[in-house]
Design an enzyme around this catalytic site. Structure first.
Site, PDB file in Angstrom:
ATOM      1  CG  ASP A   1      11.529  27.276 -13.140  1.00 41.36           C
ATOM      2  OD1 ASP A   1      10.316  27.068 -13.221  1.00 41.36           O
ATOM      3  OD2 ASP A   1      12.417  26.776 -12.289  1.00 41.36           O
ATOM      4  CG  HIS A   2       7.143  31.166 -12.091  1.00 44.45           C
ATOM      5  ND1 HIS A   2       5.943  30.729 -12.407  1.00 44.45           N
ATOM      6  CD2 HIS A   2       6.973  32.276 -12.831  1.00 44.45           C
ATOM      7  CE1 HIS A   2       5.162  31.452 -13.281  1.00 44.45           C
ATOM      8  NE2 HIS A   2       5.977  32.586 -13.679  1.00 44.45           N
TER       9      HIS A   2
ATOM     10  CE1 TYR B   1      10.233  22.462  -6.820  1.00 42.72           C
ATOM     11  CE2 TYR B   1       8.082  22.856  -5.986  1.00 42.72           C
ATOM     12  CZ  TYR B   1       9.314  22.714  -5.549  1.00 42.72           C
ATOM     13  OH  TYR B   1       9.797  22.604  -4.658  1.00 42.72           O
ATOM     14  CG  HIS B   2       5.753  26.872 -12.294  1.00 37.49           C
ATOM     15  ND1 HIS B   2       5.126  28.065 -11.829  1.00 37.49           N
ATOM     16  CD2 HIS B   2       4.980  25.914 -11.664  1.00 37.49           C
ATOM     17  CE1 HIS B   2       4.655  27.618 -10.536  1.00 37.49           C
ATOM     18  NE2 HIS B   2       4.176  26.364 -10.588  1.00 37.49           N
ATOM     19  N   PRO B   3       9.181  24.873 -15.177  1.00 36.36           N
ATOM     20  CG  PRO B   3      10.241  22.808 -15.611  1.00 36.36           C
ATOM     21  CD  PRO B   3       9.243  23.799 -14.660  1.00 36.36           C
TER      22      PRO B   3
END
Length: 557
Positions: A293-294, A470-472
């Site tokens: 994630d980011h 919010y980038h899993p």
């Protein structure tokens, strides 16, 4: 019993695309299962409504990680969309694709057909670029991509300041070169959100007789005969139901819930399944692993002038006029996505490609916008995230109850280089904010403040305040080898009749926002599935059966 050709589990960014594209063939029957409701709520369609969606427990899964050891033991908030459109119905609508090198890297890992030249046609196919067609952009696709109509003056100052700090201006970070700063393009149309549901499940698509959309239908288990997946058990209201697939089940539940459903169905690490009393259908130890994630950290400054777009009294008094603007001209600050300014920059000149992403917001913001009092202040905020983390986490089962969230161990900063890169990014942002373009607007630095000057103090701030952006991804990794979950056709290793199509298949996280890449994955997967179907028809191996509506099964389009 409902019998269809394809069952699609999850109506998010990929699932909407797959269901739409497969059902374009009138001879193909499709059932789409979505755990959340239809995308009816006005907050979904009004871009500024995303702030309200952060609080919703009906339209937001409201996940949290377990205590993150490298982030001061904090449990991080992971909002995910729980409605048709999934997270594309509540995100910031930023349209970025990542760097060409990201996809070439996927191909270099042995994933044939996933290089940049291979995936670019699918990005273009999905897109209606309001600027017009080009080598890198398409027109006529369902997903509308447009420029901001009325960017805030603070965002204009950000671009000037970044250029003064030595960063190039870039009018198209999805074009020939990603590096530089500019305005985000957004997935909106006429001032409204253009989610994957709005784009790919239009009223006309939802009315197709060969497409059944069931909302409020949470998948609980994959059905199987031997090693073949034959359908999906799901809960709708108080009822337990089943839908069976003649051809394939396509899992599009996202990086958190796709691995969860696989494990609940006996596909995963056999030792972990045994801990929960689940019989192993196929030992696949990579399920839930490789989580990426980011991680994101913010800096906020007071604005000396009353021009920001937060929840100030000035803006609240303007709300009736903003509603009128939205209704009459599809403009005004209610069409704002929050993050207007984009940046892809390098933490140091030695980097081959940008390794940091910037999101500039002409507002004071922290804690995902849930600190409403903080948002009443006039100010501006920069998000900075490291694009290609080396840290890895894992999704595991908390329970055999499919209605309970799995355990999210994000593993943030477990690789030391990730923290070093974020510190460098933090310093780059301060350098931008110190540029002359901000002189007339720059007040005090309120977060973290001038106490965080040394590298050690910045590191401490990151550990205490960094959050997910919010980038899993990555938990059903595409590839070969013991830890891969799907092959380059997105078929799950070791079983038949099952594919995973969502951000979980990314072997490595792309350098940018993940919505457009996930839509691309859906486009490419649908194409591969239909090509396989045509080949099977030519060889006489498959004959489609008619759609049979199960007795008493509620239909919700």
């Amino acid at each position: 019993m409902m019998l269809v050709d394809y069952v699609v589990v999850g109506g998010g960014s990929a699932g909407c695309v797959v269901a739409s594209r497969l059902s374009e063939d009138p001879d193909v029957t499709v059932c789409l299962l979505e755990a959340g409701p239809k995308d009816w709520h006005p907050a979904i369609h009004i871009p500024a409504g995303m702030l309200w969606l952060m609080f919703s427990r009906t339209l937001n899964w409201q996940f949290t990680t377990r205590a993150e050891t490298e982030l001061a033991g904090r449990q991080l908030f992971w909002p995910r969309g729980r409605m048709l459109g999934g997270s594309s119905s509540m995100n910031a609508m930023c349209y970025t694709r990542g760097h060409a090198a990201d996809y070439d890297h996927w191909a270099s890992l042995g994933n044939q057909g996933w290089g940049y030249a291979d995936v670019l046609p699918y990005f273009k196919r999905s897109e209606h670029q309001e600027r017009g067609a080009s080598e890198f952009h398409g027109v006529g696709g369902p997903l509308n991509v447009m420029d901001f109509r009325q960017p805030n003056v603070l965002t204009q100052r950000y671009l000037e300041a970044a250029e003064q700090a030595g960063f190039p201006l870039n009018n198209d970070v999805n074009g020939a070169e990603q590096e530089g700063v500019g305005y985000f393009q957004v997935t909106q149309k006429n001032g409204r959100r253009c989610s994957a549901a709005k784009a790919f499940l239009s009223d006309e698509v939802r009315a197709r007789p060969n497409l059944t959309i069931l909302t409020g239908a949470q998948a609980t288990r994959l059905l199987s005969q031997g090693r073949r997946i034959t359908g999906v058990a799901f809960r709708q209201g108080r009822h337990q139901r089943e839908v069976h697939a003649q051809a394939e089940v396509i899992l599009c539940a996202g990086a958190v819930q796709s691995p969860q459903l696989l494990m609940l169905s006996g596909i995963g690490d056999s030792a972990h399944l045994h801990e929960h009393g689940i019989n192993t259908l196929h030992h696949l130890p990579g399920v839930g692993r490789n989580l990426q994630d980011h991680l994101d950290v913010t800096l906020t400054y007071r604005s000396l002038q009353r021009v920001s777009s937060g929840l100030s009294w000035r803006n609240m008094l303007r709300m009736p006029g903003a509603v009128l603007q939205l209704l009459t001209s599809s403009s005004g600050f209610l069409t704002n996505n929050g993050a207007e300014g984009c940046g892809f920059i390098k933490s140091s000149p030695d980097e081959a490609i940008p390794d940091l992403q910037l999101h500039f917001m002409p507002a004071s913001l922290r804690n995902h916008g849930r600190d409403l009092r903080f948002m009443t202040n006039e100010g501006f905020t920069m998000h900075v995230c490291q694009l290609r983390p080396k840290s890895r986490g894992r999704i595991t089962l908390a329970s055999t109850d499919p209605l309970k969230a799995p355990i999210i161990d994000a593993g943030y900063l477990t690789h030391p280089e990730d923290l070093q890169t974020l510190v460098k990014g933090f310093k780059q942002v301060r350098r931008i904010f110190a540029s002359p373009a901000f002189d007339a607007y720059r007040g005090e630095e309120v977060a973290p403040g001038l106490d965080a000057i040394s590298d050690e103090a910045i590191e401490q701030h990151i550990r205490q305040h960094a959050e997910s952006i919010y980038h899993p991804s990555g938990t059903c990794r595409m590839g070969q080898g013991d830890m891969a979950v799907v092959d380059d056709q997105l078929r799950v290793h070791g079983v038949q009749g099952l594919r995973v199509v969502d951000a979980s298949i990314m072997p490595t996280l792309i350098g940018g926002n993940t919505n457009a890449p996930t839509i691309m994955i859906g486009e490419k997967a649908a194409d591969m599935i239909l090509q396989a179907r045509r080949r099977a028809r030519l060889s006489g191996r498959h004959a489609a059966a008619p759609l049979a509506q199960s007795e008493g099964c509620e239909y919700a389009a």
